[in-house]
Scaffold this active site. Structure first.
Site, short mmCIF file in Angstrom:
data_model
loop_
_atom_site.label_atom_id
_atom_site.label_comp_id
_atom_site.label_asym_id
_atom_site.label_seq_id
_atom_site.Cartn_x
_atom_site.Cartn_y
_atom_site.Cartn_z
N LYS A 1 0.70 56.59 15.63
CA LYS A 1 1.96 55.61 15.81
C LYS A 1 2.53 55.31 14.24
O LYS A 1 1.84 55.96 13.37
CB LYS A 1 1.38 54.33 16.31
CG LYS A 1 0.45 53.57 15.52
CD LYS A 1 0.11 52.40 16.15
CE LYS A 1 -1.00 51.62 15.39
NZ LYS A 1 -1.53 50.39 16.20
N TYR B 1 12.38 43.11 -15.83
CA TYR B 1 12.81 41.99 -15.43
C TYR B 1 11.99 40.73 -15.75
O TYR B 1 10.73 40.94 -15.41
CB TYR B 1 13.09 42.22 -14.20
CG TYR B 1 14.50 43.00 -13.56
CD1 TYR B 1 15.56 42.51 -13.98
CD2 TYR B 1 14.24 44.04 -12.76
CE1 TYR B 1 16.66 43.31 -13.86
CE2 TYR B 1 15.18 44.87 -12.45
CZ TYR B 1 16.60 44.43 -12.78
OH TYR B 1 17.58 45.48 -12.52
#
Length: 908
Positions: free
Chosen positions: A568, A796
């Protein structure tokens, strides 16, 4: 016959195997069909794409019966089927050969076919190491001869006859792996193989239950070599000395001498423990103190000897004289260096680019046989030094235009070319297959016929389109036409530029394309041209490791427990289709996905295995029926919707019942399960094919008591269903953790997802999961290098500051949009050149920064390891490290890897 290779010309034997001959050799009766019809190949697996004219052999075992798949095989293109029971109406149209026992008949057919060929047949046996010795020997011999070798690890009572039935007149020599697990089996193998030469890798404790102690194993394996001439059996000296009274022929002895403290590997058996019946190998731990139990004394050092004493004994020729010697063996960063001396051929230095000291022993034994067969020293050394997993050995990429490339342009010989075509055929199911083939060099006088035979293989595999490059390649096209391929689908390119133009114009999304040629032809450049802008960030998926992990788990579970592969969520981010195709060929019993839409591509690619869908809504019942899926149910509205769709289609639908034994997610409460089961059992159009439950904490030893309470509740439901006459079918509860840790939870099938990739949901599972290895390797590249000074901040938010002396930083081409999680900011680690380097500053969307000051000379473009092994068996970063830092699980991290990351599939 000389011990050297002597070729059989194509005029000396017709490469034909007809239905009439097969029936005669098998002492059987032809039921329908033309006795003169030619058989193109012999297969035992109906799930394969069958070539026109294939003979399907319906084998029967304790847990399977191939007769149930005869109709499917005939409808899929097989020309005939070999059967030993069943009525004509069960099988439909098509030729049948009726025999008393299909397995015995298959072996008789193989023996008769083998007897037609007067060429060297090398039988390779031993408790382990057979496959790698065979592959090394093939690498050496293929430089000057046309070699036919066992595919993969075909060494069982079924694998050996299939190998022999692949011999063709073009072949100069045959390499056959021979395995046994019970007394009496070797006599059947000998009757088929009729070896002219032999290699005994070692004697270990594998299959001791069926063969007895080490001496019993040696006695049975030595039966393979009873008819050989002196000098044609190659064996390590210490194996001979341990069992000298069992040898019926004077062998060609091989010595191996190691140098340096800690360089001696005392385990003669190497690092491979084989399952002969499964025909696969898996890594197992060495007993560093003295080898595996029952193994002959160490080939490199005897008990009590120092390294120097061992080296002196070997060089002085103590004991029986050795005709071949590997001495002064030294470990290198990328493998081994040693001096190889072969009888009557002198000595040369060899660099072996594979890990593991046991592989020096394997190389020495294989080299001795190559020399015995007449290979030159140049061919021997060249074959060993090219024996490596290169970047151009069967890798799969997908271009931005949706074309899948299988790049195997590193080198080519007839054996590896046939193997590559098999990969193309298997992985292109339902899509257009394109073979781009170039010259196979260094084949001498047999070059033209070898290329023609490869063309006939192209036609037999029903490859859709063939492109050719090179002077010799034209014979591939001629052979393909001779075998029935439409000439309109064959194109000869005038050169690389012309080939590139044609491919750009004609390839379409969905095509699966193979590149295969000797490296000097330059076909690899065409593959690179098509890839062009391959993203620098890549997830390499080792399908060979997934295969080995599956077989390691299967051996742990035993013969009575099947495996359902959970694929899956895009196969945990790793492409469910390719992983499923691989596992289907390895014998996995079923697949599981989360939603119907995940199963549809698998069906469209020709995968016929049962596929369990674990989340089914009533509105999607039509998909379950249309695509022949199995639904997991626990609610009546879904059951009724499935029943309605089944009636409309005029068929039955398989369903599994889910019991909530304590997970408290979805499922039937134990007190409601029997009543629900009775209702479903009475609903026309539905068939209960299984019952299952989910275990909440099977990976955690602290929760084992709760796991057993769950299993108690589940057992109670099973007992209640059976008492009420409700079929339970396949019973499954165990996930990866329980499959390894809880024998009680295995029932008749286990569901395994993460474990197939060699990863573990907890440390406790890793402690017991033996013989598995990581299948995933996540990498990127350095984009930019710079120096920062004391006080400079990075990224950042200015969250990292250079303290003290100046540092050298690299910007790498991966960010959180690719699946490199932001929680690795300021402290996570990557690896450059085998050195761990910390992440500095915040991870950005598309890039991240790392400190490479301590990594030595680093350049733009260098590879950066995010997780996986730096080199096979070398330093590594585990994805579990990420999970621990991020307070999450590896499942989540794998599923987060972006589609922008290029998936590269390694098929060896």
């Amino acid at each position: 016959m000389s011990s050297k290779i002597r070729s059989v010309g194509s005029g000396e034997l017709a490469a034909r195997l007809t239905l009439g001959e097969v029936a005669s050799w098998a002492n059987g009766r032809l039921d329908g069909g033309d006795a003169e019809r030619e058989i193109s190949e012999v297969v035992v697996d109906s799930r394969r794409l069958l070539a026109a004219g294939a003979l399907f052999v319906a084998l029967e075992g304790p847990r399977f019966d191939g007769h149930a798949y005869v109709r499917q095989a005939l409808e899929s293109g097989a020309g005939a089927a070999l059967v030993h029971h069943g009525r004509r109406e069960e099988f439909g149209e098509g030729a049948l050969i009726r025999v008393a026992d299909t397995r015995a008949a298959l072996q008789a057919i193989a023996a008769a076919w083998r007897a037609k060929f007067d060429i060297p047949v090398v039988a390779i046996t031993g408790s382990n190491g057979k496959t790698i010795v065979k592959d090394m020997l093939a690498s050496m011999l293929a430089r000057g001869h046309t070699v036919h070798a066992s595919p993969g690890s075909y060494n069982s009572q079924v694998g050996v006859p299939l190998t022999l039935l692949g011999i063709r007149p073009v072949h100069d020599v045959v390499l056959v792996e021979v395995g046994i697990s019970q007394r009496g089996e070797m006599a059947r193998q000998v009757a088929m193989v009729q070896p002219t030469h032999g290699i005994l890798t070692n004697i270990g404790s594998a299959h001791a239950a069926g063969l007895g102690d080490g001496r019993g194993i040696a006695e049975e394996k030595m039966r393979l070599f009873e008819g050989l001439e002196a000098g044609r059996l190659v064996v390590l000296r210490e194996v001979f000395e341990a069992f000298s009274d069992l040898f019926h022929v004077k062998p060609h002895l091989v010595d191996v001498g190691m140098e340096g403290d800690g360089q001696v590997d005392p385990a003669l058996s190497g690092a491979f423990e084989e399952n002969d019946e499964a025909g696969e190998t898996a890594l197992s731990e060495l007993d560093g103190a003295g080898g595996l139990e029952g193994v002959a004394p160490g080939a490199t050092r005897r008990a009590g000897e120092t390294d120097e004493e061992a080296q002196g004994r070997i060089e002085a020729g103590g004991g029986p004289e050795a005709q071949s010697v590997a001495r002064r063996v030294q470990a290198l960063a990328s493998g081994w260096r040693f001096e190889l001396a072969l009888a009557e051929k002198g000595s040369r230095e060899v660099r072996l680019r594979v890990p593991g000291a046991h592989n020096v022993q394997n190389a020495a034994v294989a080299a001795a046989m190559a020399g015995n067969l007449g290979a030159s020293m140049n061919e021997v050394v060249g074959g060993l030094e090219r024996f490596e997993l290169s970047e151009m050995r069967l890798q799969m990429h997908t271009t931005s235009g949706g074309v899948t490339l299988i790049n195997d342009a590193y080198n080519a010989d007839p054996s590896s070319a046939r193997a590559a075509l098999e990969v193309l055929r298997n992985f292109s199911a339902g899509q257009r297959s394109v073979a781009i083939l170039g010259d196979m060099l260094d084949l001498g006088a047999r070059a033209e016929e070898a290329h023609r035979e490869l063309g006939r293989t192209v036609a037999r595999h029903q490859i859709d389109t063939l492109y050719l490059l090179g002077e010799l390649a034209k014979f591939i096209g001629e052979g393909a036409v001779e075998a029935g391929m439409d000439p309109e689908r064959i194109h000869q390119a005038a050169g690389l530029e012309a080939l590139n133009r044609v491919l750009e114009e004609r390839l379409m999304a969905g095509d699966v394309v193979l590149f295969k040629a000797s490296r000097t032809i330059g076909l690899d450049r065409a593959a690179r041209h098509l890839l062009e802008s391959v993203a620098p960030t890549r997830l390499a998926i080792d399908l060979g490791a997934i295969r080995d992990n599956y077989h390691a788990l299967s051996r742990h579970l035993g013969d009575e427990v099947g495996v359902m592969a959970v694929v899956k969520s895009f196969g945990y981010g790793n492409d469910a289709t390719r992983v499923s195709q691989l596992l289907a060929r390895q014998g996995v019993r079923a697949l599981a996905v989360a939603y119907p839409d995940e199963a549809i591509p698998l069906r469209r690619r020709g995968i016929r295995l049962p596929i369990l869908v674990t989340n089914v809504q009533a509105a999607e019942a039509d998909k379950i029926v249309k695509y022949d899926l199995t639904a997991l149910i626990y609610a009546l509205p879904v059951a009724r919707a499935l029943q309605m769709q089944a009636r409309r289609a005029g068929r039955e639908v398989d369903v599994h019942l889910e019991v909530d034994s304590g997970m408290r997610r979805v499922g039937l409460l134990p007190e409601d399960a029997v009543a629900f089961g009775k209702k479903v059992a009475g609903m026309g159009g539905l068939r209960i094919g299984g019952v299952m439950t989910h275990l909440a904490a099977a990976d955690d030893p602290a929760e084992d008591a709760f796991t057993h309470r769950q299993l108690d509740a589940f057992d109670g439901v099973l007992a209640g269903l059976r008492a009420a006459g409700v079929p339970t079918g396949v019973v499954h509860a165990a996930n990866t953790a329980a499959a390894w840790r809880h024998e009680r939870a295995r029932y008749s099938m286990v569901r395994v997802g993460l474990g197939l990739y060699g990863l573990h949901p907890s440390e406790a599972v890793g402690d017991v999961a033996s013989g598995v290895r990581p299948a995933l390797r996540f990498t990127t590249r350095i984009l930019h290098l710079q120096q920062v000074e004391a006080g400079d901040t990075v990224g950042y938010g200015r969250t990292w500051r250079c303290e003290g002396q100046a540092r050298r930083l690299a910007t790498i081409a991966v960010g959180y949009n690719d699946g490199f999680p932001r929680f690795l900011s300021n402290g996570g680690e990557v690896m450059v050149g085998g050195t761990r380097c910390p992440v500095v500053g915040n991870v950005c969307m598309d890039v991240a920064m790392i400190d490479v000051t301590d990594a030595g000379p680093v350049q733009v473009g260098d590879e950066v390891l995010l997780f996986g092994e730096a080199t096979p068996g070398g330093p590594a970063i585990a994805v579990e490290e990420w999970a621990e830092r991020g307070h999450t699980i590896s499942y989540e991290l794998l599923c987060r890897i972006s589609p922008r990351v290029r998936r590269i599939f390694l098929t060896e």
